[in-house]
Each structure stands twice: as C-alpha cells, then as structure tokens.
Design a protein around this motif. Structure first.
Motif, PDB file in Angstrom:
ATOM      1  N   LEU A   1     -15.697  21.236  12.483  1.00 31.77           N
ATOM      2  CA  LEU A   1     -16.162  21.664  13.800  1.00 31.77           C
ATOM      3  C   LEU A   1     -16.467  20.475  14.710  1.00 31.77           C
ATOM      4  N   SER A   2     -16.478  20.750  16.012  1.00 33.10           N
ATOM      5  CA  SER A   2     -16.909  19.738  16.962  1.00 33.10           C
ATOM      6  C   SER A   2     -18.360  19.340  16.649  1.00 33.10           C
ATOM      7  N   GLY A   3     -18.599  18.033  16.505  1.00 35.48           N
ATOM      8  CA  GLY A   3     -19.939  17.565  16.168  1.00 35.48           C
ATOM      9  C   GLY A   3     -20.192  17.444  14.687  1.00 35.48           C
ATOM     10  N   SER A   4     -19.177  17.733  13.864  1.00 38.34           N
ATOM     11  CA  SER A   4     -19.375  17.668  12.408  1.00 38.34           C
ATOM     12  C   SER A   4     -19.460  16.234  11.904  1.00 38.34           C
ATOM     13  N   GLY A   5     -18.971  15.281  12.712  1.00 40.72           N
ATOM     14  CA  GLY A   5     -19.008  13.883  12.303  1.00 40.72           C
ATOM     15  C   GLY A   5     -17.681  13.352  11.814  1.00 40.72           C
ATOM     16  N   LYS A   6     -16.613  14.098  12.005  1.00 41.73           N
ATOM     17  CA  LYS A   6     -15.317  13.681  11.469  1.00 41.73           C
ATOM     18  C   LYS A   6     -14.784  12.415  12.149  1.00 41.73           C
ATOM     19  N   SER A   7     -14.958  12.307  13.498  1.00 44.79           N
ATOM     20  CA  SER A   7     -14.478  11.108  14.201  1.00 44.79           C
ATOM     21  C   SER A   7     -15.260   9.875  13.769  1.00 44.79           C
ATOM     22  N   ALA A   8     -16.569  10.008  13.670  1.00 46.32           N
ATOM     23  CA  ALA A   8     -17.399   8.877  13.244  1.00 46.32           C
ATOM     24  C   ALA A   8     -17.071   8.467  11.814  1.00 46.32           C
ATOM     25  N   LEU A   9     -16.851   9.473  10.957  1.00 40.73           N
ATOM     26  CA  LEU A   9     -16.536   9.192   9.556  1.00 40.73           C
ATOM     27  C   LEU A   9     -15.161   8.534   9.437  1.00 40.73           C
ATOM     28  N   ALA A  10     -14.174   9.050  10.202  1.00 40.26           N
ATOM     29  CA  ALA A  10     -12.836   8.463  10.165  1.00 40.26           C
ATOM     30  C   ALA A  10     -12.875   7.023  10.662  1.00 40.26           C
TER      31      ALA A  10
ATOM     32  N   GLN B   1       0.839  -1.200   0.000  1.00 40.59           N
ATOM     33  CA  GLN B   1       0.000   0.000   0.000  1.00 40.59           C
ATOM     34  C   GLN B   1       0.876   1.252   0.000  1.00 40.59           C
ATOM     35  N   LYS B   2       0.250   2.368  -0.342  1.00 38.70           N
ATOM     36  CA  LYS B   2       0.941   3.662  -0.288  1.00 38.70           C
ATOM     37  C   LYS B   2       0.616   4.333   1.044  1.00 38.70           C
ATOM     38  N   PRO B   3       1.630   4.685   1.848  1.00 30.79           N
ATOM     39  CA  PRO B   3       1.353   5.364   3.121  1.00 30.79           C
ATOM     40  C   PRO B   3       0.734   6.737   2.874  1.00 30.79           C
ATOM     41  N   LEU B   4      -0.344   7.022   3.609  1.00 39.32           N
ATOM     42  CA  LEU B   4      -1.023   8.314   3.489  1.00 39.32           C
ATOM     43  C   LEU B   4      -1.431   8.810   4.874  1.00 39.32           C
ATOM     44  N   THR B   5      -1.587  10.115   5.002  1.00 39.78           N
ATOM     45  CA  THR B   5      -2.222  10.695   6.182  1.00 39.78           C
ATOM     46  C   THR B   5      -3.519  11.339   5.725  1.00 39.78           C
ATOM     47  N   LEU B   6      -4.635  10.797   6.185  1.00 37.84           N
ATOM     48  CA  LEU B   6      -5.949  11.332   5.847  1.00 37.84           C
ATOM     49  C   LEU B   6      -6.361  12.265   6.981  1.00 37.84           C
ATOM     50  N   TRP B   7      -6.270  13.565   6.738  1.00 28.55           N
ATOM     51  CA  TRP B   7      -6.448  14.562   7.792  1.00 28.55           C
ATOM     52  C   TRP B   7      -7.875  15.100   7.761  1.00 28.55           C
ATOM     53  N   PHE B   8      -8.720  14.598   8.690  1.00 25.13           N
ATOM     54  CA  PHE B   8     -10.108  15.050   8.793  1.00 25.13           C
ATOM     55  C   PHE B   8     -10.149  16.314   9.656  1.00 25.13           C
ATOM     56  N   THR B   9     -10.755  17.377   9.154  1.00 21.91           N
ATOM     57  CA  THR B   9     -10.903  18.623   9.905  1.00 21.91           C
ATOM     58  C   THR B   9     -12.345  19.094   9.821  1.00 21.91           C
TER      59      THR B   9
ATOM     60  N   ILE C   1     -10.156  18.912  15.170  1.00 10.54           N
ATOM     61  CA  ILE C   1     -10.774  20.156  14.703  1.00 10.54           C
ATOM     62  C   ILE C   1      -9.772  20.941  13.870  1.00 10.54           C
ATOM     63  N   SER C   2      -8.515  21.033  14.350  1.00  5.24           N
ATOM     64  CA  SER C   2      -7.424  21.782  13.685  1.00  5.24           C
ATOM     65  C   SER C   2      -7.977  23.043  13.017  1.00  5.24           C
ATOM     66  N   PRO C   3      -8.369  24.040  13.828  1.00  7.52           N
ATOM     67  CA  PRO C   3      -9.155  25.167  13.316  1.00  7.52           C
ATOM     68  C   PRO C   3      -8.392  26.171  12.459  1.00  7.52           C
ATOM     69  N   PHE C   4      -7.051  26.196  12.557  1.00  7.66           N
ATOM     70  CA  PHE C   4      -6.313  27.260  11.887  1.00  7.66           C
ATOM     71  C   PHE C   4      -5.644  26.755  10.610  1.00  7.66           C
ATOM     72  N   ALA C   5      -5.816  27.530   9.535  1.00 10.92           N
ATOM     73  CA  ALA C   5      -5.280  27.143   8.222  1.00 10.92           C
ATOM     74  C   ALA C   5      -3.763  26.995   8.267  1.00 10.92           C
ATOM     75  N   GLY C   6      -3.101  27.889   8.999  1.00 10.54           N
ATOM     76  CA  GLY C   6      -1.653  27.824   9.087  1.00 10.54           C
ATOM     77  C   GLY C   6      -1.167  26.540   9.733  1.00 10.54           C
ATOM     78  N   ASP C   7      -1.887  26.060  10.753  1.00 16.33           N
ATOM     79  CA  ASP C   7      -1.495  24.818  11.427  1.00 16.33           C
ATOM     80  C   ASP C   7      -1.687  23.618  10.515  1.00 16.33           C
ATOM     81  N   ARG C   8      -2.781  23.620   9.753  1.00 16.56           N
ATOM     82  CA  ARG C   8      -3.003  22.507   8.815  1.00 16.56           C
ATOM     83  C   ARG C   8      -1.954  22.509   7.715  1.00 16.56           C
ATOM     84  N   GLN C   9      -1.545  23.709   7.285  1.00 18.54           N
ATOM     85  CA  GLN C   9      -0.487  23.791   6.281  1.00 18.54           C
ATOM     86  C   GLN C   9       0.828  23.280   6.859  1.00 18.54           C
TER      87      GLN C   9
END
Length: 608
Positions: A446-455, A436-444, A518-526
């Motif tokens: 709001l709290s309650g958006s469903g990202k943890s359940a989806l991940a 497989q190809k190693p990847l980081t799937l970064w879900f971002t 949540i990683s709310p800030f664009a600079g941190d995600r970058q």
C-alpha cells in the motif's frame, strides 16, 4: 439412418425450451416407463394445475423447479427410427449465458425458441448471435406458444418476417421457421390441425431429416498434440483427436510451430494399429525420426496454419468483473495453454443492431472484437478455415474461471513481420562481466507501507557490496515514461506492463533491478513475473497494515481519498489484492528500516 445430430435449444427466459424437448420425448415414446410415471406424479404438484409439465424432464435441479427456469445446460440422448440425437437444453436467463455458450460449442444445429406472444427479444438476438459465433450454421426458429395467440396466422407471418431479417443481419446460412405449441404438442411430433395454413414439417420431422454436414470440408489434416506417450524407451507416440482430414501410414506431416517434417511410421486407434485414422478419432502417431514435439504442437498435412503471437478475435465476455484493455489471462487454443493479454478492445457489437460501438472495457455477456497477444508464438488458424484451431477460451489467472470464449478472425501482420534479433553479446555475458545474477526485486504494498524507502535502503546495501543496480520508483516513472497514464484500471495495467518490460531489458543488461510500485492487482503482478521470467523475479510484499500506512501519510492522500477527493485510491476506493504466495514478506511497522533491510537481504541470499 441419418448421422448423429447434436443440437441446442436456446432463446429468452420462459420461452418454453425445456417444455418443448420434454413434450417431444414424451410424444415420441422415448421415455422409460418409470420416467413417464415419475413425470406424471411430479406434475401433480407442478405449475400446470395437474396437467403434465413436460419441462420437468429437463429441469432436474431443485432451484430450476422452484423458479421455473433452466439454470444449467441439461443434456439428453435419444434415438428415433431415423436418427440419433444429443440435445443440450440451455438456460435463457441472461445470468446464465455462460452455460448457454458451453452448450452451443458442441452443437451443429440450434433450435431458437421465440415466444409468439412477445416476438424476438434481446436474449433471442444474443443467443442467435452466440450460436453463429460458435460456428453453428443450421438454425430452427420455433415460434412457440401459438396456443396463447389462438394460432393466429397473421401474427406468425409477422414474426417470421422479423426472424428472416435477423437471419440476414447475422448472416445465418440455413434457417427454418416452424410454428409450435410446446404445451399442447402442435407441430412438435405431429402435424397440427389447429394450423392448417402451415404446410412444412414438424419439429421432430425436420430434425430427423436435416443434413448438417458442411459441404466445404476443412482443409487438410490437423491433429493438436494432447499428450506424448512414452511407455518405454522403444515407443514415442503423439496422441490427440483429429480435428480435420485423415492420416495414413507413410504420410509426410509437418510439426508446428517448429515446421520440421517427418513421415508417419505407425497409426494407432485406441490400442490397435491401423492403416489410417480420420476426423473425430482419437489417434496415436509415431514418426520415423526424432523431433521435438510436445503438448500444444500441431501435426498437419496438406494445409497451412498460422504461427504467430498476435491475432484479432471476436469474444463473448462471461466474467462478472469487467474486462479492461491490457488485462492478462491464460489462453487455451487447441491444446496449448499460454499467457496472453487483451491488448486492445477494437469495438463491441450491439446486440440489437449489430452496430460497432467504441469501447475501452467490456461487461458481462457483451460481445466484442479484440486484439490479443500471446507470450510467445502459438499455432492457430482462422475460425472459418479450421474451427478447432480457431476457437479459444480466456482463463482468469487468479480464479481459474473461464472469463471469455472467442474465435480467431485473422492474425496481426505485425506479429509475423517482426522477428526477435539475436545478439552476440548476451545477458549471460553481461552478467558474467558484472559477476552477479540479474534479478528483478518487485516491492509491492500500500501507499505509505515503506516499500520505496526499503527499496532505496536495499539498493544502497547492494551498491556497497559491489552489485550493479537500478531502482525504478512508481512516482518517478510516472513523471517520465508513464506520464500519459492515469489511474483507471486499464492505465494501471499498462503502467505495470511497461515497468516489467523495462525491468526485463535491464536484467538483459546484467543489472539487479528494484521496483517500488503499489501494483495492487494479483493478475498484473503475475503478468510482470511472466514478462521478467520466473527465475529472475522476486516478489517482496511489504505488508504494513492500512492503519499504519494512514498514520505515516505526510501528504494527506488517505484523508483526501476518504473525503472522495481522490478517486481510485488503493486501499480506500480501489482494492488491493494482497499476495498470497509472495517470495518475501516484510512488515515495516514491526522493525526499523535498517532491520527490515537486514531481513530482506538475508532472505535474498538463496536467489543471488
């Protein structure tokens, strides 16, 4: 004729900087006839009751004339019989300190104005300190508005004493103090009859004769490579402006950071071949053998520059937003542009006293000493040794605005003593065994958006398909690895940095990593993308609307945040910077969890 003098006028607001330079140009007959006539006409509706308002020569913006202050740096070029000049008339208002710093970066002498009726003010100290930070060694303190204090000798000597104490505090090398009246012209171009007790030169007389060349020349030859010129397959030249020293045909030079050596085959200045080139000239060099040289490299001779990834620097913070530890930027040093982070704010410097004060964040126009880490090894030097290689700017990754300027004090030894250990079993080998190809799937989202359940649902699907995975969830990580972090901006930055580092290590192990933060800030995600690597990072924005997130909130966190019981809650009391160019966007309010997972899996096919 003496050499070109580049100088700056600075000081507090309304100290008379523009008036001083305007009067100097007018009295020295350095204006064209139409400029002089326009000045006289404009002055009729000025602020001096019909008398000539010399500041109008420099304050050209409508807003400047309306408010009676300088906003942007105004540059003027003029020549007398003894010297040529470039002057940057810079704003005194604290709001425009950024523009003043830009002007100071090009000057080799500073004329600092002091209002004789007020003495040394906060902004006077700030500007003098910034000029010293920018490497200016020659200062003229013009004690202006002497006419307002009736040319009182006692007041002048008291202010001069304050100036000399300031010069000692800031370790200013060459300081001259001149009493002047910018409006009346006393000691501007002609000796004043109102101040017979002053025996020194006029301001213009001093500027025409002062020697600003530093006796201690910068060591060796340094050329930051700005461009590789390849017009055809027979020519490969390295272009840039020589920061120090000189270079001759046949010289052996070292290429940094690779430390490879070669001899100069040819030297070109403009399009003409020459036997040598020296400091200040834009030159093109060709080498006698093929070496990997690109923009950001340094060509050096007879000197040693530093090659490392971390250094300590003095910075002037110029952004409207605050600086917090761990924040990520682009740093431009020489011709190199690279990702970097402010690891630690060691202390800020008190403008009044020079005292070192503890700080974890900086606000606009504050000066501080910080530790900075670049994403990889770069070439630089201390500012005292090589100005061009020791000065830099920090650029906001989101807005592309210059957030800070600074100078290098010293390198951090730990960056030079730690070397990346190459391992025989590589990421490629581990990933190959897993198929497989190693990847980081970064879900971002709001709290309650469903990202943890989806991940979580996506990891189950990937596991069934035979993939090797690891899910890093925000709450789970804060119970262990990041237990010591809170929710202040600097803690959030460090939280995301640590997760990105862990994700990269797990990618090295060959795993597909899913992160739900949540990683709310664009600079941190970058920054996370930079750490993990562009080709291995997939940003998945779970764009569920705030109203839906609040409706789903079983823990009542949103309600508590709206009541003020949870500070710094994203979406309520702390901002969420939604991704503008996410790799995948999904709104879990529009379809079921299973349907959302299907859509994400389908979109991931091109990455896997």
């Amino acid at each position: 004729m003496n050499g070109l003098l580049k100088f700056i006028t600075c000081g507090s607001v309304d100290d008379g900087k523009s008036t001083l330079i305007g009067h100097m140009l007018y009295d020295a007959k350095l204006l064209f006839t139409d400029q002089e006539r326009a000045l006289e006409l404009d002055s009729r509706v000025g602020s001096r009751e019909g008398q000539i308002d010399y500041s109008l020569l420099l304050d050209g913006l409508m807003a400047e004339r309306e408010q009676g202050i300088t906003i942007d740096a105004a540059y003027r070029y003029f020549t007398t019989e003894k010297r040529s000049f470039i002057v940057a008339d810079t704003p005194g208002h604290e709001e425009y300190t950024r523009n003043m710093a830009v002007g100071a970066s090009y000057a080799n002498l500073a004329v600092v104005l002091v209002d004789a009726s007020q003495g040394i003010l906060i902004q006077t100290r700030r500007h003098a300190r910034i000029c010293a930070l920018m490497g200016i060694r020659h200062f003229v303190f013009a004690v202006n508005k002497m006419d307002l204090i009736r040319y009182d000798e006692g007041i002048y000597w008291k202010i001069e004493k304050e100036i000399k104490k300031l010069a000692v505090d800031l370790e200013l090398a060459h300081v001259t103090v001149i009493p002047v009246s910018a409006t009346e012209g006393d000691n501007v171009t002609l000796q004043s009859s109102n101040m017979p007790w002053y025996k020194g030169k006029t301001l213009l007389g001093h500027l025409e004769t002062v020697e600003v060349e530093d006796a201690s020349e910068e060591e060796g030859f340094v050329l930051p490579v700005q461009r590789v010129c390849r017009p055809d397959h027979t020519f490969r030249g390295f272009q840039g402006q020589i920061e120090s020293g000189s270079v001759h045909r046949g010289d052996e030079i070292t290429v940094l950071p690779s430390r490879e050596k070669a001899h100069v085959q040819a030297v070109f200045v403009t399009d003409q071949e020459a036997s040598q080139a020296w400091k200040g000239q834009a030159a093109t060099l060709t080498l006698d053998r093929e070496i990997d040289v690109s923009r950001g490299c340094m060509l050096v001779k007879d000197t040693e520059l530093i090659v490392s990834s971390m250094f300590t620097a003095v910075i002037l913070w110029m952004d409207d937003s605050e600086l917090t530890q761990g924040k990520n930027f682009l740093v431009k040093i020489g011709t190199k542009l690279i990702s970097a982070a402010v690891m630690d704010i060691k202390y800020r410097i008190d403008i009044h006293t020079g005292e070192h004060l503890a700080a974890t964040r900086l606000y606009k126009n504050e000066i501080a000493v910080c530790d900075i880490a670049a994403a990889e090894e770069i070439v630089y030097d201390t500012f005292q040794k090589h100005k061009g290689a020791g000065s830099f700017i920090l650029i906001d990754r989101v807005t592309n605005m210059t957030s800070a300027c600074g100078v290098v004090e010293h390198s951090l030894r730990r960056s030079e003593n730690i070397v990346w250990q190459k391992l025989d079993i590589t990421r490629e080998i581990r990933a190959g065994r897993m198929g497989q190809k190693p990847l980081t799937l970064w879900f971002t989202g709001l709290s309650g958006s469903g990202k943890s359940a989806l991940a979580n649902e996506l990891e189950k699907r990937l596991s069934v398909a035979g993939r090797y995975t690891m899910l890093l969830d925000g709450d789970n990580i804060r119970m262990g690895l990041n237990k010591n972090l809170g929710f202040e901006p600097e803690d959030r930055i460090e939280n995301i940095r640590r997760i990105a580092e862990v994700a990269r290590l797990m990618n090295d192990a060959g795993l597909i990593v899913l992160t739900a933060f949540i990683s709310p800030f664009a600079g941190d995600r970058q920054n996370a993308r930079n750490i993990v690597g562009e080709t291995n990072f997939v940003e998945i924005y779970v764009s569920t609307p705030l109203e839906e997130c609040e409706r789903r909130d079983a823990k009542g966190l949103y309600q508590k945040a709206r009541e003020g019981r949870i500070p710094n809650f994203t979406g309520i009391s702390s901002p969420y910077e939604a991704p503008k160019n996410a790799d995948i966007v999904i709104d879990t309010s529009r379809q079921s969890l299973e349907e959302s997972a299907d859509l994400v899996l389908q979109a991931l096919e091109k990455y896997m």
